[in-house]
Every structure is written in C-alpha cells, then in structure tokens.
Design a protein around this motif. Structure first.
Motif, PDB file in Angstrom:
ATOM      1  N   PRO A 166       0.809  -1.224   0.000  1.00 38.47           N
ATOM      2  CA  PRO A 166       0.000   0.000   0.000  1.00 38.47           C
ATOM      3  C   PRO A 166       0.844   1.277   0.000  1.00 38.47           C
ATOM      4  O   PRO A 166       0.522   2.239  -0.709  1.00 38.47           O
ATOM      5  CB  PRO A 166      -0.821  -0.122   1.283  1.00 38.47           C
ATOM      6  CG  PRO A 166      -0.880  -1.585   1.552  1.00 38.47           C
ATOM      7  CD  PRO A 166       0.442  -2.117   1.095  1.00 38.47           C
ATOM      8  N   GLU A 167       1.922   1.285   0.781  1.00 35.43           N
ATOM      9  CA  GLU A 167       2.800   2.452   0.779  1.00 35.43           C
ATOM     10  C   GLU A 167       3.373   2.695  -0.613  1.00 35.43           C
ATOM     11  O   GLU A 167       3.443   3.848  -1.078  1.00 35.43           O
ATOM     12  CB  GLU A 167       3.952   2.261   1.774  1.00 35.43           C
ATOM     13  CG  GLU A 167       3.549   2.404   3.237  1.00 35.43           C
ATOM     14  CD  GLU A 167       3.142   1.087   3.875  1.00 35.43           C
ATOM     15  OE1 GLU A 167       3.220   0.969   5.104  1.00 35.43           O
ATOM     16  OE2 GLU A 167       2.726   0.161   3.140  1.00 35.43           O
ATOM     17  N   ALA A 168       3.781   1.614  -1.281  1.00 36.65           N
ATOM     18  CA  ALA A 168       4.370   1.737  -2.615  1.00 36.65           C
ATOM     19  C   ALA A 168       3.357   2.256  -3.628  1.00 36.65           C
ATOM     20  O   ALA A 168       3.731   2.923  -4.601  1.00 36.65           O
ATOM     21  CB  ALA A 168       4.921   0.389  -3.068  1.00 36.65           C
ATOM     22  N   ARG A 171       2.230   6.421  -2.027  1.00 36.59           N
ATOM     23  CA  ARG A 171       3.172   7.514  -1.773  1.00 36.59           C
ATOM     24  C   ARG A 171       3.695   8.213  -3.024  1.00 36.59           C
ATOM     25  O   ARG A 171       3.884   9.447  -3.003  1.00 36.59           O
ATOM     26  CB  ARG A 171       4.360   6.999  -0.948  1.00 36.59           C
ATOM     27  CG  ARG A 171       5.369   8.097  -0.622  1.00 36.59           C
ATOM     28  CD  ARG A 171       6.522   7.591   0.201  1.00 36.59           C
ATOM     29  NE  ARG A 171       6.140   7.323   1.580  1.00 36.59           N
ATOM     30  CZ  ARG A 171       6.149   6.137   2.166  1.00 36.59           C
ATOM     31  NH1 ARG A 171       6.508   5.073   1.473  1.00 36.59           N
ATOM     32  NH2 ARG A 171       5.800   6.004   3.421  1.00 36.59           N
ATOM     33  N   PRO A 172       3.975   7.516  -4.143  1.00 39.79           N
ATOM     34  CA  PRO A 172       4.653   8.165  -5.273  1.00 39.79           C
ATOM     35  C   PRO A 172       3.890   9.359  -5.841  1.00 39.79           C
ATOM     36  O   PRO A 172       2.673   9.480  -5.681  1.00 39.79           O
ATOM     37  CB  PRO A 172       4.751   7.040  -6.307  1.00 39.79           C
ATOM     38  CG  PRO A 172       4.733   5.784  -5.517  1.00 39.79           C
ATOM     39  CD  PRO A 172       3.793   6.062  -4.379  1.00 39.79           C
ATOM     40  N   LEU A 173       4.654  10.233  -6.482  1.00 31.94           N
ATOM     41  CA  LEU A 173       4.120  11.398  -7.191  1.00 31.94           C
ATOM     42  C   LEU A 173       3.279  12.275  -6.268  1.00 31.94           C
ATOM     43  O   LEU A 173       2.175  12.703  -6.617  1.00 31.94           O
ATOM     44  CB  LEU A 173       3.306  10.954  -8.405  1.00 31.94           C
ATOM     45  CG  LEU A 173       4.058  10.080  -9.434  1.00 31.94           C
ATOM     46  CD1 LEU A 173       3.111   9.608 -10.518  1.00 31.94           C
ATOM     47  CD2 LEU A 173       5.228  10.852 -10.017  1.00 31.94           C
ATOM     48  N   GLY A 174       3.833  12.542  -5.084  1.00 31.14           N
ATOM     49  CA  GLY A 174       3.124  13.424  -4.161  1.00 31.14           C
ATOM     50  C   GLY A 174       1.831  12.846  -3.647  1.00 31.14           C
ATOM     51  O   GLY A 174       0.836  13.565  -3.502  1.00 31.14           O
ATOM     52  N   PHE A 175       1.839  11.546  -3.369  1.00 32.29           N
ATOM     53  CA  PHE A 175       0.666  10.841  -2.856  1.00 32.29           C
ATOM     54  C   PHE A 175      -0.485  10.866  -3.864  1.00 32.29           C
ATOM     55  O   PHE A 175      -1.655  11.032  -3.500  1.00 32.29           O
ATOM     56  CB  PHE A 175       0.208  11.423  -1.512  1.00 32.29           C
ATOM     57  CG  PHE A 175       1.234  11.309  -0.424  1.00 32.29           C
ATOM     58  CD1 PHE A 175       1.364  10.149   0.312  1.00 32.29           C
ATOM     59  CD2 PHE A 175       2.086  12.377  -0.152  1.00 32.29           C
ATOM     60  CE1 PHE A 175       2.322  10.048   1.310  1.00 32.29           C
ATOM     61  CE2 PHE A 175       3.053  12.279   0.839  1.00 32.29           C
ATOM     62  CZ  PHE A 175       3.169  11.107   1.575  1.00 32.29           C
ATOM     63  N   ALA A 202       0.539  16.627   5.660  1.00 33.47           N
ATOM     64  CA  ALA A 202       0.396  15.780   6.855  1.00 33.47           C
ATOM     65  C   ALA A 202       0.834  14.347   6.555  1.00 33.47           C
ATOM     66  O   ALA A 202       1.529  13.719   7.370  1.00 33.47           O
ATOM     67  CB  ALA A 202      -1.058  15.797   7.326  1.00 33.47           C
ATOM     68  N   TRP A 203       0.455  13.810   5.402  1.00 33.14           N
ATOM     69  CA  TRP A 203       0.837  12.440   5.046  1.00 33.14           C
ATOM     70  C   TRP A 203       2.349  12.295   4.930  1.00 33.14           C
ATOM     71  O   TRP A 203       2.896  11.220   5.158  1.00 33.14           O
ATOM     72  CB  TRP A 203       0.203  12.031   3.724  1.00 33.14           C
ATOM     73  CG  TRP A 203      -1.284  12.141   3.668  1.00 33.14           C
ATOM     74  CD1 TRP A 203      -2.160  12.051   4.706  1.00 33.14           C
ATOM     75  CD2 TRP A 203      -2.078  12.366   2.491  1.00 33.14           C
ATOM     76  NE1 TRP A 203      -3.454  12.216   4.258  1.00 33.14           N
ATOM     77  CE2 TRP A 203      -3.428  12.409   2.907  1.00 33.14           C
ATOM     78  CE3 TRP A 203      -1.789  12.547   1.139  1.00 33.14           C
ATOM     79  CZ2 TRP A 203      -4.480  12.608   2.007  1.00 33.14           C
ATOM     80  CZ3 TRP A 203      -2.820  12.749   0.244  1.00 33.14           C
ATOM     81  CH2 TRP A 203      -4.151  12.778   0.670  1.00 33.14           C
ATOM     82  N   GLY A 204       3.016  13.385   4.549  1.00 35.87           N
ATOM     83  CA  GLY A 204       4.446  13.329   4.300  1.00 35.87           C
ATOM     84  C   GLY A 204       5.310  13.391   5.547  1.00 35.87           C
ATOM     85  O   GLY A 204       6.537  13.271   5.441  1.00 35.87           O
ATOM     86  N   GLN A 205       4.707  13.576   6.713  1.00 36.51           N
ATOM     87  CA  GLN A 205       5.501  13.547   7.936  1.00 36.51           C
ATOM     88  C   GLN A 205       6.117  12.154   8.112  1.00 36.51           C
ATOM     89  O   GLN A 205       5.482  11.143   7.789  1.00 36.51           O
ATOM     90  CB  GLN A 205       4.628  13.896   9.142  1.00 36.51           C
ATOM     91  CG  GLN A 205       4.087  15.314   9.131  1.00 36.51           C
ATOM     92  CD  GLN A 205       5.206  16.336   9.093  1.00 36.51           C
ATOM     93  OE1 GLN A 205       6.074  16.367   9.952  1.00 36.51           O
ATOM     94  NE2 GLN A 205       5.195  17.181   8.069  1.00 36.51           N
ATOM     95  N   PRO A 206       7.333  12.064   8.630  1.00 37.15           N
ATOM     96  CA  PRO A 206       8.012  10.763   8.708  1.00 37.15           C
ATOM     97  C   PRO A 206       7.187   9.702   9.433  1.00 37.15           C
ATOM     98  O   PRO A 206       6.696   9.934  10.540  1.00 37.15           O
ATOM     99  CB  PRO A 206       9.292  11.089   9.488  1.00 37.15           C
ATOM    100  CG  PRO A 206       9.545  12.539   9.202  1.00 37.15           C
ATOM    101  CD  PRO A 206       8.183  13.164   9.109  1.00 37.15           C
ATOM    102  N   GLY A 207       7.031   8.569   8.772  1.00 37.38           N
ATOM    103  CA  GLY A 207       6.359   7.427   9.371  1.00 37.38           C
ATOM    104  C   GLY A 207       4.852   7.490   9.391  1.00 37.38           C
ATOM    105  O   GLY A 207       4.191   6.519   9.792  1.00 37.38           O
ATOM    106  N   ARG A 208       4.289   8.605   8.942  1.00 40.36           N
ATOM    107  CA  ARG A 208       2.839   8.767   9.097  1.00 40.36           C
ATOM    108  C   ARG A 208       2.033   7.872   8.154  1.00 40.36           C
ATOM    109  O   ARG A 208       1.005   7.330   8.555  1.00 40.36           O
ATOM    110  CB  ARG A 208       2.428  10.227   8.902  1.00 40.36           C
ATOM    111  CG  ARG A 208       2.851  11.247   9.953  1.00 40.36           C
ATOM    112  CD  ARG A 208       3.094  10.677  11.316  1.00 40.36           C
ATOM    113  NE  ARG A 208       3.307  11.691  12.335  1.00 40.36           N
ATOM    114  CZ  ARG A 208       4.481  11.987  12.870  1.00 40.36           C
ATOM    115  NH1 ARG A 208       5.582  11.360  12.465  1.00 40.36           N
ATOM    116  NH2 ARG A 208       4.585  12.883  13.823  1.00 40.36           N
ATOM    117  N   LEU A 209       2.459   7.691   6.916  1.00 39.13           N
ATOM    118  CA  LEU A 209       1.675   6.873   6.002  1.00 39.13           C
ATOM    119  C   LEU A 209       1.563   5.439   6.523  1.00 39.13           C
ATOM    120  O   LEU A 209       0.473   4.856   6.550  1.00 39.13           O
ATOM    121  CB  LEU A 209       2.281   6.885   4.594  1.00 39.13           C
ATOM    122  CG  LEU A 209       1.532   6.038   3.553  1.00 39.13           C
ATOM    123  CD1 LEU A 209       0.081   6.486   3.419  1.00 39.13           C
ATOM    124  CD2 LEU A 209       2.243   6.109   2.204  1.00 39.13           C
TER     125      LEU A 209
END
Length: 293
Positions: A166-168, A171-175, A202-209
């Motif tokens: 799911p992260e892969a 996350r790409p291209l600015g979520f 907010a999603w881009g904070q470390p570890g948040r996704l």
C-alpha cells in the motif's frame, strides 16, 4: 512543523500527553463548557473538522480535536501493535481525562467513528452523547462483509492490510494514489484547490503513512466479542446518501444495536458529508448534542 496557517480565530493548538505519547490537539470554545471530542478519519487529520469547530464552540461547547496517534503532528509509534483498537479507545479516554472530564460527548467520522463506536460500547458511562458519521460498528464488521457487494466495496481495506505494497502504491508522485482515492469517492466540489496539498503535507511527515495504514493492519488482531455490545448512550448516525465505501445496511444494523439511536441520511452527500454539507451536518450535530432527538 506547525499547522498555524490552518488555525482560525479562537482556535488554540496544544499538546496532551496520552498513554505515553504526545497528541497534537486543537481546542476552541469555553474551557468550562461541556467537552466534545471530534475524531477524524482516514486519511484526514484534525483539519477534517474545520467547518464544525467554530459553530460548536460558539454554541458553548469546549471543542477538542486531536490528530489521532500516527497522524500529522501527533506521535507515530512504530509497529502494527501500536494501533490496536484497544489502544485507540484508551487514547480517547485518556484525552478526556487530561481535561478533567469524567463524561463527554464524542463525534467520529470514518476511522474516528469506528473508535467512537468502540469507546461507547466498552465505556458507556463515560459518553454523554454519541454522533457517528459514515463508520461501521467494529462489532458488526463480520456481518457487514457477508454481503457480497459490501465486501467488494471494502476490498481496499483488505489491500491496506498487506505489508509495504500500500505504501508503494499511495506515496509516489506526491501521494497521487491517496489524492485519487479521495477525489474519486467525493463530489467534484468537495475539495477546494489546495485542500489536498494540505493533506499531503500531513501524510508526508516521517512514518505517518505507514502509521495510518497500520490502523487497518491491526484490525484483524482485535478480539472479536461473542456478541455485539449494545450501545447505551443516545446516538445519532449521519450517513452520506452516496457513500461509495459503505452501504446503507451497515448504518441500519449499527443503529439496531443502539438503545436510543437514530439514522439520518443526508441527501446528495458522499462519504465526506461533513465537508460537502457542512451547515446541515453541523446543525444536526449541535442540535443533538444540545439534547435534541
């Protein structure tokens, strides 16, 4: 990082130590007013309630809106076990405790609604009134997924339980994947220009996704009750007429577990009804919390 650019007049940011972690919260309204806690859903953060905070504060409520654990500016502990439903419920109770509230009102949308259902089921004496927006009662999830069409609608949740994939995808291209998911499940006018950029920050904070997805991954680890718990506090369930993720029977079945429950379907709205018809939704929440039926 700060969310100061999102704050409206009268909104007070702060932090609360809860269950060994720090939660970012936004408050509004009189501190002596009755406490109402607003819980956001996936993949939003406290700003999800931007249309409701001021009107509820002006109605005399002490409004507290947290970033739930793993979201935005709140701590994001590692590991799936950190997002077990028991811990999420404990966070809500500890947050109310931090404000000295033995009893409080609780409003939740999506995942926030799941947590609100569970809190009311397990700790009914703590909840004055309960408002749920488009969220299944977790005690009834198995029953809901026995409906083939609901199982199909919920297939994204099964995908989110997988490791790494799911992260892969998201996350790409600015979520771009998360942005598309939100736009695709909403009305064309739901998100204004720039709204999804704020979410992406907010999603881009470390570890948040990964933390956000761990809510889904932890769901299969929850204890399944032998029988669904009755919901004792007075409950209002607001539902989007065109919710693409949840069918209407999910709401009806949940209300059927309430000793005093009412379902209100908001015409023309999707899963994001609090953003699409904010005046109607806020009026219904406020009226019910003030003692309306």
């Amino acid at each position: 990082m700060s969310d100061s650019g999102l704050l409206a007049p009268g909104w007070r940011p702060g932090r609360r130590q809860v269950n060994g972690l720090s939660l970012h919260v936004v408050e509004a309204g009189p501190e002596t007013g009755p406490l109402v806690v607003l819980l956001h859903g996936f993949p939003e953060f406290w700003w999800a309630w931007r249309h409701q905070i001021t009107p509820l504060a002006e109605a005399g409520f002490h409004v507290v809106v947290p970033d739930m654990r793993g979201y935005n500016l709140s701590d994001a502990p590692r590991g799936i076990a950190s997002y077990h439903l028991d811990l999420l419920v404990a966070d809500v109770l500890a947050l109310a405790d931090s404000f000295g509230a033995d009893r409080f009102d609780l409003v939740g949308h999506d995942w926030g609604g799941v947590i609100a259902w569970a809190t009311a089921a397990r700790h009914p004496g703590r909840i004055g009134r309960l408002v749920i927006l488009d969220a299944p009662n977790p005690d009834l999830l198995g029953q809901a997924l026995r409906h083939p069409t609901q199982a199909l609608r919920s297939s994204y949740a099964a995908l989110f339980q997988l490791p790494l994939l799911p992260e892969a995808m998201l996350r790409p291209l600015g979520f771009a994947g998360l942005r598309a998911m939100m736009r695709g499940s909403a009305r064309p006018d739901t998100f204004r220009p720039g709204d999804l950029d704020r979410y992406a920050t907010a999603w881009g904070q470390p570890g948040r996704l990964s933390a956000m997805l761990n809510y889904y991954r932890a769901l299969r680890r929850r204890r399944r009750p032998a029988e669904p718990a009755r919901i004792l506090p007075p409950t209002l369930v607001l539902w989007g007429e065109r919710d693409a993720a949840l069918e209407r029977h999910v709401a009806r079945d949940a209300v059927g577990l309430c000793d005093s429950g009412r379902l209100l379907v908001i015409p023309g709205t999707t899963h994001w009804l609090h953003l699409e018809e904010p005046e109607r939704v806020t009026a219904e929440i406020g009226g019910f919390l003030k003692g309306g039926s």
